[in-house]
Enzyme design. Structure first.
Site: not given
Lengths: 613, 368
Positions: B109, B202, B254
């Site tokens: 912008y 994580e 994970d």
């Protein structure tokens, strides 16, 4: 089984058209109004063309009673500044079917002038109102006829005939007919406007039923060169045409009447006294070279019968049988038929024989057909297995069929003569297109003459792009012999050719502001239907259209890429004018300088350097 | 007490800022002089095409090869993007000088105020990466940050450099939800710590659990929530913790191929950031969850999807996965065809992961 008896009776041409009016475009009030407008306007334009008069056409359609809903009665009037029609021909020209002046072989809008009478006929059968014809042929007197048509007898019925003084020549025809302007209006306005496009030398005014006036002023002051009437081309004749040509060329034994006898006496210089046969033949021998052909023939016949002028007055020649060397005649005095022998040794025999049997095939070919010289004619005779000296009057029916067949098959005849065609010409077409569409780009082409089946034709085409043309995709204006074709666009050969064109190859994309004007001129336009609105796809015609279109499309592509380059340069200049000052502004702050660098030079360079990819 | 040595103590962030500003000025001067001389200015942008991304074994990360592309104001088709790049340099100069920060979206912008129109945000994002490549500096140094934020918690004292907070110090164990790794934290000087370890984890949920379970005290650790794939500001912070404070970094993710790769990106970066250095922690260690852990700890599993398996095959082609634990675990995952999330340890109690698994893995990692 009961036997029934069929009644055979002849019908008049008027009655035939009355019964088959659908064929001529008078199937319903909408179509009929449109067709009537066309027929009268085209007649007027043709008349002006023939006399090389810059046409001034006024067309008006007025409702007889505007309160009524469509379809209703309309008064259709077409007025021109043409040569007018000799008053003595008016009743027949406008009051009978199949009376016309356009039977010659050259390009004209209408054929035979049938349509105008059809419109009059249609008007009469739908409203029972007469036609009003005002004509001034000599520039002094205006003849006004009010007429009805006797359909069964194919004869005019004059209700009123008045004359008054007039200032200039012209013709005005006014009929009352049942029509539907609410439905036909769009087509009629299209017709008038498109006619003005293809007839830029005409001024056309149309006043519609609401009183609105559409005026199309003259764009060019020069008329295109007129077509000349020409002899038929050998590929374009059939057995029937051939038979008529032979009858036409056939030297007939002249009718012997007082007028003819006066002519003979005058040519011999024997008006006063009554001369003996011997004196007559002596005088004839001396003056033979100066005598006209009919006179020679009469003298030859007189010599075989050994008679003088008194006697000649009392007989009628019935048959000259050259093959059997006999002449049969009727003697009015005796009221009986006589046969005299013809002496083949007589010097008059040859004269008579030639007259009756007509020209030799060689002469017939070279004299009666276009573009056939003695060499070609000899070659043809060999091809057709006819002796070149064979007299055409002596041909049997089988021989005629064989001759017609050979004329079609022989392929060494020159292409048909296009001088009978009247293309508009590149300059008027171009001016018309520019005035009409006000485009940013226009190009026109007139192709060389070509021919299909012995009929010559010329394709003219114009293309216009941009300017005032709305970007609504390609619009096609089709014309044939200077007539706009408005109906049945889909099946037309021009559309076929256009649809086969890959426009993207010519830098035309999307819905371009593009107009194509196609004009086909021919002594016979190969229309697909009797409605004369779409042209059949003859391969010769298709090829010419394609070539014309490709030429114009290439021109357009050149324009488009020129425009593309110019636009690119402009875009470049704009880009550099926009961005370089910005870069300067950023660099000034980044580098911590107070004053901006002098970048003017770079803006100029940027707009000048060639595009590099 | 780990203290940074005196010379670099307050200068690290400031030095980087000064280096950047002088680089920008140098580019500005170059452009200025070109314009003045009637020469078309140009940027030399290291090529980020696939052909020019190579793995550097010594640096243990992807880097760009020697290919460059020239963006010149002479070329009409490049003029616009050249101007965009010049504008960004100009705008970054203002941001850094004024100590203001901006987001990727902001840049899109902001450009409009200077009649520099970007078609869309991807276009402006791309120009930002171009400037990163030109200046060999990450956008965080330009004070341009992505929207996603991760967090940090632990005994770490920082000193702000952002306007209005200059010199103000904060200890990152003061707020139990952790501190956002945002512009002010990224530009802060790292002053002091008692921690001996950095644990990057994580998931936000487990980050909170670790704080609750006092992992930071039990293990003397700074805990960083990577919120999935670690953002660059987070990777930069991890590197600084490792470099400036010499803290070892371990990673918990994970038990699947994506978790393994999250660890790898922290360790050696991504191909997307091949034009940047200082975003990697080459000595970082991946603690787990390994494929072999899934069986060893009898974790509840879910089957892999086709995409998961395809991702394994893809990574097997990556040069960084050709040896050691990285190669071994990929093969194990492929054999197992099942995966387990960090939360799977909850089957054995909420604290199982911090009480049992973490100590065991930390012990195991010493031999890595």
């Amino acid at each position: 089984m009961s036997s029934s008896k069929e009644i055979f009776s002849q019908i008049s041409p008027s009655e035939f058209f009355y019964r088959n009016r659908d064929l001529a475009g008078f199937s319903n009030p909408t179509r009929s109004l449109y067709t009537s407008v066309r027929e009268f306007v085209e007649n007027s334009l043709d008349a002006c063309d023939q006399k090389r008069i810059l046409p001034d056409i006024h067309l008006s359609i007025k409702a007889a009673d505007s309160e009524q809903p469509d379809p209703k009665h309309y008064v259709l009037t077409v007025k021109d500044n043409g040569p007018g029609v000799d008053p003595k021909h008016i009743p027949l020209a406008f009051g009978t079917v199949l009376y016309g002046s356009k039977f010659g072989l050259k390009q004209a809008r209408g054929m035979f002038g049938l349509g105008a009478t059809m419109a009059i006929l249609y008007g009469q059968i739908t409203t029972n109102k007469p036609v009003t014809v005002k004509s001034c042929a000599d520039g002094k007197t205006l003849d006004e006829f009010v007429m009805l048509l006797d359909i069964q007898k194919n004869k005019p019925v004059i209700l009123k005939h008045t004359t008054k003084e007039a200032a200039k020549s012209g013709l005005s025809v006014s009929i009352v007919l049942e029509g539907d302007y609410s439905k036909a209006g769009t087509k009629i306005r299209d017709y008038v406007s498109q006619t003005s496009l293809i007839t830029p030398y005409a001024s056309i005014t149309f006043e519609d039923p609401s009183g609105e006036k559409f005026h199309y002023p003259r764009i060019v002051k020069e008329m295109p060169p007129p077509p000349t009437a020409i002899k038929p081309h050998s590929h374009g004749v059939d057995v029937e045409t051939l038979r008529r040509m032979i009858v036409d060329t056939h030297y007939q034994i002249p009718a012997v009447d007082n007028k003819m006898i006066e002519k003979v006496r005058k040519e011999l210089g024997m008006q006063k006294k009554n001369s003996s046969p011997k004196d007559i033949f002596n005088r004839a021998e001396k003056r033979w070279a100066d005598l006209s052909r009919p006179v020679r023939t009469i003298i030859a016949v007189m010599s075989f019968m050994n008679i003088d002028f008194e006697r000649l007055r009392k007989i009628r020649i019935d048959d000259v049988d050259v093959a059997n060397k006999k002449i049969a005649y009727w003697d009015f005095g005796e009221s009986q038929s006589h046969i005299v022998e013809v002496d083949p040794e007589s010097t008059y025999y040859k004269q008579l024989a030639n007259t009756v049997q007509g020209e030799t095939l060689l002469t017939f070919l070279t004299k009666r057909f276009q573009r056939v010289g003695p060499t070609t004619a000899e070659k043809f005779c060999e091809f057709a297995k006819f002796k070149s000296e064979k007299r055409i009057g002596s041909m049997t029916n089988e021989e005629l069929v064989k001759l017609a067949d050979a004329l079609q098959k022989f392929d060494e005849f020159l292409a048909p003569d296009p001088s009978c065609l009247a293309p508009l010409g590149e300059e008027p077409l171009s001016k018309g297109i520019i005035k009409f569409f006000n485009p940013e780009f226009a190009a026109v082409i007139q192709r060389n003459a070509s021919a299909y089946s012995g009929f010559p034709f010329i394709v003219e085409m114009g293309i216009a792009y941009g300017g005032d043309i709305p970007p609504a995709g390609l619009k096609v204006y089709r014309f044939a012999n200077r007539i706009p074709l408005l109906y049945d666009e889909g099946s037309d050969v021009v559309l076929k050719v256009i649809n086969e064109t890959d426009w993207s190859r010519y830098k035309v994309k999307g819905d371009p502001p593009l107009v194509l004007v196609s004009h086909i001129c021919s002594t016979r336009i190969p229309y697909k239907t009797v409605g004369k609105e779409n042209v059949a796809d003859r391969p010769e015609l298709e090829r010419e259209l394609k070539n014309a279109l490709q030429y114009l499309a290439r021109k357009l592509a050149v324009h488009m890429s020129r425009q593309g380059i110019a636009e690119m340069a402009k875009k470049r200049a704009n880009l550099y004018a926009k961005y370089v000052p910005l870069i300067a502004q950023f660099a000034t702050e980044l580098s911590g300088k107070k004053k901006e660098p002098n970048y003017k030079q770079l803006v100029r360079m940027g707009s000048e350097i060639e595009e590099q990819i | 007490m780990r203290l940074k040595n005196k010379s670099s103590r307050t200068k690290t962030a400031e030095a980087r800022k000064q280096r950047l500003l002088s680089l920008l000025e140098k580019h500005g001067l170059g452009i200025y002089e070109d314009l003045d001389k009637g020469k078309f200015p140009q940027f030399v942008v290291p090529s980020r095409s696939v052909n020019n991304i190579v793995y550097d074994k010594k640096l243990r990360q992807y880097i760009l090869g020697s290919a460059n592309s020239v963006r010149s104001a002479r070329n009409m088709s490049q003029l616009r993007s050249y101007t965009q790049l010049a504008w960004l340099a100009f705008f970054v100069n203002r941001l850094v000088k004024e100590g203001k920060s901006s987001t990727l979206r902001d840049i899109y912008y902001s450009s409009q105020a200077f009649s520099i129109d970007f078609e869309d945000q991807p276009e402006s994002d791309n120009i930002i990466v171009d400037l990163e490549a030109v200046l060999a500096s990450p956008r965080e140094e330009f004070h341009i940050f992505p929207e996603e934020r991760s967090s940090v918690f632990g005994d770490l004292t920082i000193e702000y450099t952002v306007p209005g907070y200059e010199g103000k110090r904060v200890n990152l164990s003061d707020h139990p939800d952790g501190y956002l790794i945002g512009p002010s934290l990224s530009s802060a000087e790292l002053v002091d710590t008692n921690a001996e370890l950095v644990i990057a984890i994580e998931k936000g949920g487990l980050f909170t659990r670790f704080v609750e379970e006092n992992v930071h005290k039990k293990f003397k650790a700074i805990i960083v929530d990577t919120a999935g794939q670690a953002p660059r500001s987070t990777r930069n912070l991890l590197r600084r913790l490792n470099n400036e404070l010499s803290l070892p970094v371990v990673i918990l993710a994970d038990g699947d191929v994506y978790g393994e790769h999250i660890a790898m990106v922290i360790k050696s970066g991504s191909a997307n950031a091949a034009h940047l250095r200082e975003l990697t922690v080459p000595d970082a260690k991946w603690l787990g969850v390994w494929a072999t852990d899934i069986e060893k700890y009898k974790l509840p599993t879910i089957p892999m999807t086709e995409a998961d398996i395809k991702r394994i095959y893809d990574l097997q082609k990556d040069p960084r996965y050709q040896e050691g634990i990285w190669k071994k675990q990929l093969e194990a995952f492929l054999k197992l065809k099942r995966k387990a999330e960090l939360e799977a340890f909850s089957k054995y109690g909420l604290t199982n992961i911090t009480d049992k698994y973490l100590p065991a893995k930390l012990e195991e990692s010493k031999s890595l």
